[in-house]
Scaffold this motif. Structure first.
Motif, PDB file in Angstrom:
ATOM      1  N   CYS A  12       0.832  -1.206   0.000  1.00 26.74           N
ATOM      2  CA  CYS A  12       0.000   0.000   0.000  1.00 26.74           C
ATOM      3  C   CYS A  12       0.866   1.254   0.000  1.00 26.74           C
ATOM      4  N   LYS A  13       1.866   1.268   0.868  1.00 25.27           N
ATOM      5  CA  LYS A  13       2.746   2.436   0.955  1.00 25.27           C
ATOM      6  C   LYS A  13       3.545   2.626  -0.327  1.00 25.27           C
ATOM      7  N   ARG A  14       4.018   1.517  -0.899  1.00 22.60           N
ATOM      8  CA  ARG A  14       4.804   1.634  -2.138  1.00 22.60           C
ATOM      9  C   ARG A  14       3.946   2.092  -3.308  1.00 22.60           C
ATOM     10  N   LEU A  15       2.669   1.681  -3.326  1.00 23.68           N
ATOM     11  CA  LEU A  15       1.763   2.157  -4.369  1.00 23.68           C
ATOM     12  C   LEU A  15       1.665   3.680  -4.317  1.00 23.68           C
ATOM     13  N   ASN A  16       1.579   4.226  -3.124  1.00 20.43           N
ATOM     14  CA  ASN A  16       1.477   5.678  -2.999  1.00 20.43           C
ATOM     15  C   ASN A  16       2.794   6.393  -3.274  1.00 20.43           C
ATOM     16  N   ILE A  17       3.919   5.730  -3.009  1.00 22.63           N
ATOM     17  CA  ILE A  17       5.217   6.287  -3.408  1.00 22.63           C
ATOM     18  C   ILE A  17       5.280   6.383  -4.930  1.00 22.63           C
ATOM     19  N   SER A  18       4.821   5.325  -5.600  1.00 25.62           N
ATOM     20  CA  SER A  18       4.773   5.334  -7.065  1.00 25.62           C
ATOM     21  C   SER A  18       3.811   6.401  -7.574  1.00 25.62           C
ATOM     22  N   ALA A  19       2.647   6.509  -6.910  1.00 26.59           N
ATOM     23  CA  ALA A  19       1.640   7.491  -7.316  1.00 26.59           C
ATOM     24  C   ALA A  19       2.213   8.905  -7.268  1.00 26.59           C
ATOM     25  N   LYS A  20       2.876   9.211  -6.183  1.00 28.68           N
ATOM     26  CA  LYS A  20       3.437  10.560  -6.020  1.00 28.68           C
ATOM     27  C   LYS A  20       4.433  10.875  -7.130  1.00 28.68           C
ATOM     28  N   ARG A  21       5.274   9.910  -7.480  1.00 23.40           N
ATOM     29  CA  ARG A  21       6.301  10.142  -8.502  1.00 23.40           C
ATOM     30  C   ARG A  21       5.697  10.363  -9.876  1.00 23.40           C
ATOM     31  N   LEU A  22       4.525   9.754 -10.147  1.00 21.13           N
ATOM     32  CA  LEU A  22       3.884   9.895 -11.448  1.00 21.13           C
ATOM     33  C   LEU A  22       2.733  10.898 -11.437  1.00 21.13           C
ATOM     34  N   ALA A  23       2.693  11.755 -10.400  1.00 20.91           N
ATOM     35  CA  ALA A  23       1.677  12.813 -10.288  1.00 20.91           C
ATOM     36  C   ALA A  23       0.260  12.258 -10.297  1.00 20.91           C
ATOM     37  N   ILE A  24       0.097  11.079  -9.664  1.00 22.32           N
ATOM     38  CA  ILE A  24      -1.207  10.449  -9.485  1.00 22.32           C
ATOM     39  C   ILE A  24      -1.646  10.706  -8.050  1.00 22.32           C
ATOM     40  N   PRO A  25      -2.910  11.054  -7.815  1.00 25.57           N
ATOM     41  CA  PRO A  25      -3.362  11.295  -6.436  1.00 25.57           C
ATOM     42  C   PRO A  25      -3.169  10.058  -5.565  1.00 25.57           C
ATOM     43  N   GLU A  26      -2.635  10.262  -4.376  1.00 28.08           N
ATOM     44  CA  GLU A  26      -2.414   9.134  -3.472  1.00 28.08           C
ATOM     45  C   GLU A  26      -3.746   8.572  -2.982  1.00 28.08           C
ATOM     46  N   LEU A  27      -3.768   7.261  -2.799  1.00 25.66           N
ATOM     47  CA  LEU A  27      -4.992   6.547  -2.423  1.00 25.66           C
ATOM     48  C   LEU A  27      -5.069   6.411  -0.908  1.00 25.66           C
ATOM     49  N   PRO A  28      -6.224   6.652  -0.294  1.00 26.99           N
ATOM     50  CA  PRO A  28      -6.348   6.422   1.160  1.00 26.99           C
ATOM     51  C   PRO A  28      -6.024   4.976   1.512  1.00 26.99           C
ATOM     52  N   GLU A  29      -5.200   4.796   2.548  1.00 25.07           N
ATOM     53  CA  GLU A  29      -4.779   3.449   2.930  1.00 25.07           C
ATOM     54  C   GLU A  29      -5.969   2.564   3.283  1.00 25.07           C
ATOM     55  N   ALA A  30      -7.005   3.139   3.883  1.00 22.88           N
ATOM     56  CA  ALA A  30      -8.173   2.337   4.277  1.00 22.88           C
ATOM     57  C   ALA A  30      -8.885   1.775   3.051  1.00 22.88           C
ATOM     58  N   TYR A  31      -8.908   2.557   1.958  1.00 28.76           N
ATOM     59  CA  TYR A  31      -9.540   2.060   0.737  1.00 28.76           C
ATOM     60  C   TYR A  31      -8.792   0.831   0.225  1.00 28.76           C
ATOM     61  N   PHE A  32      -7.464   0.896   0.279  1.00 32.34           N
ATOM     62  CA  PHE A  32      -6.642  -0.224  -0.184  1.00 32.34           C
ATOM     63  C   PHE A  32      -6.853  -1.444   0.712  1.00 32.34           C
ATOM     64  N   MET A  33      -6.651  -1.293   2.012  1.00 34.74           N
ATOM     65  CA  MET A  33      -6.666  -2.437   2.916  1.00 34.74           C
ATOM     66  C   MET A  33      -8.070  -3.009   3.105  1.00 34.74           C
TER      67      MET A  33
END
Length: 354
Positions: free
Chosen positions: A95-116
């Motif tokens: 989940c955390k790495r998905l948001n690290i990737s999102a930030k680098r590609l200018a994609i809005p970060e996803l709420p962790e609760a939605y993922f888990m």
């Protein structure tokens, strides 16, 4: 038929496909379970996730995913133990790495609760799709892509997050022969190598095809500047054992922070194995192969966990690795999979029950 699981609205499929599936003959990532989780980003916010029947996606031809490649993903698995309990392995790291990737590609970060919570709801609904045969697991693919429209070169205004799953049998890569890359690069300093961006993998395909044409199975990537240091093995992190020291390259802009990689490092240290995280030169590996001190090389990743390398080629010469009875690769794979399948204690706190 609609209901709620983990506060996630669910629309169930009318008829399950599971009776048509031969769970004893599953090609990796080719059969898909009944449902998927979908969540849209619109008007500056992520909407409520929903679970729907697995189905095609309809997009406008101008959707930015097709033109500017805003696409990221994760790879993870769900496991069933002998009591039919379902387990995840370090899911928050994904989940955390998905948001690290999102930030680098200018994609809005996803709420962790939605993922888990979304993932757990999906697994509860499709738990019958998690194989119980030896080595089987449910491969999980969370991904986000730009669904917003427009030909202008800028981040999209709409995105779609999906989790799809695919039951998979035991993954055996066999004896892998690799070529150390001397020309092409997987990534560069300041780039997106540390993100799980779809384009990273697209760029690997051509050099890998060239290596396959020469009789190799995969490529060992080297640094983009000098090609003097080994960095990754195909789509996996790489480990090298010289004498009794296990080495792997440090993470950087160019190297993915692999979850299996991190786990191997911790388990190896717990087993009393000397581990070094350091730059590994190609010359060091070649010299070790020549003098007999190179004992093992293996890739690490979600699909195979550990993929032993039997031989490597460099500058027209092939070097065979010894076949060891008690290899670090086999020991570390057993330690990780025993934790994943709840066959042993988990001293690291990595296992999460669904």
């Amino acid at each position: 038929m609609e209901n709620i699981i983990n506060n996630i609205p669910v629309t169930k499929c009318e008829k399950s496909k599971i009776s048509d599936v031969d769970f004893n003959n599953l090609a990796f990532g080719s059969v898909f379970s009944d449902h998927m989780l979908v969540c849209d980003y619109k008007n500056g916010a992520w909407e409520t996730p929903t679970i729907v029947p697995y189905q095609p996606i309809t997009l406008d031809p101008s959707a930015k995913i097709f033109h500017y490649g805003q696409s990221i993903f994760e790879g993870m698995k769900a496991y069933k133990d002998t009591n039919e309990d379902v387990w995840l392995f370090r899911p928050m790291d994904n989940c955390k790495r998905l948001n690290i990737s999102a930030k680098r590609l200018a994609i809005p970060e996803l709420p962790e609760a939605y993922f888990m919570e979304g993932l757990k709801a999906l697994l509860k609904l499709d738990s019958n799709w998690i194989p119980t045969n030896s080595g089987g697991s449910l491969y999980i693919r969370p991904f986000i892509f730009a669904s917003g429209n427009g030909f202008h070169a800028s981040p999209a205004n709409a995105y779609k997050f999906i989790i799809a799953t695919a039951p998979s049998g035991a993954y055996f890569s066999g004896k892998v022969k690799v070529a150390i890359e001397e020309k092409y690069s997987r990534s560069a300093n300041g780039g997106v190598g540390y993100a799980k961006a779809g384009g990273n993998y697209a760029g690997q395909f051509y050099p890998t095809q060239l290596a396959i044409q020469k009789g190799y199975n995969q490529v060992i990537w080297t640094d983009d500047n000098t090609h003097e240091y080994i960095e990754e093995a195909g789509a996996m992190n790489i480990f090298v054992r010289i004498n009794d020291t296990l080495m792997t390259a440090p993470t950087s802009d160019r190297i993915l922070d692999g979850i299996t990689r991190k786990s191997i490092i911790e388990i190896a240290k717990a087993e009393g194995i000397n581990v070094e995280v350091k730059k590994i030169s190609v010359n060091e590996v070649v010299e070790a192969a020549k003098n007999g001190s190179l004992k093992e090389m293996f890739g690490s990743g979600t699909a195979a966990v550990v993929s032993p390398i039997a031989a490597f080629g460099y500058k027209g010469t092939d070097y065979d690795l010894p076949e060891l009875e008690n290899s670090y690769a086999s020991l570390l794979k057993k330690r990780i999979t025993d934790i994943q399948y709840n066959r042993t204690d988990d001293p690291f706190g990595w296992r999460v029950k669904v």
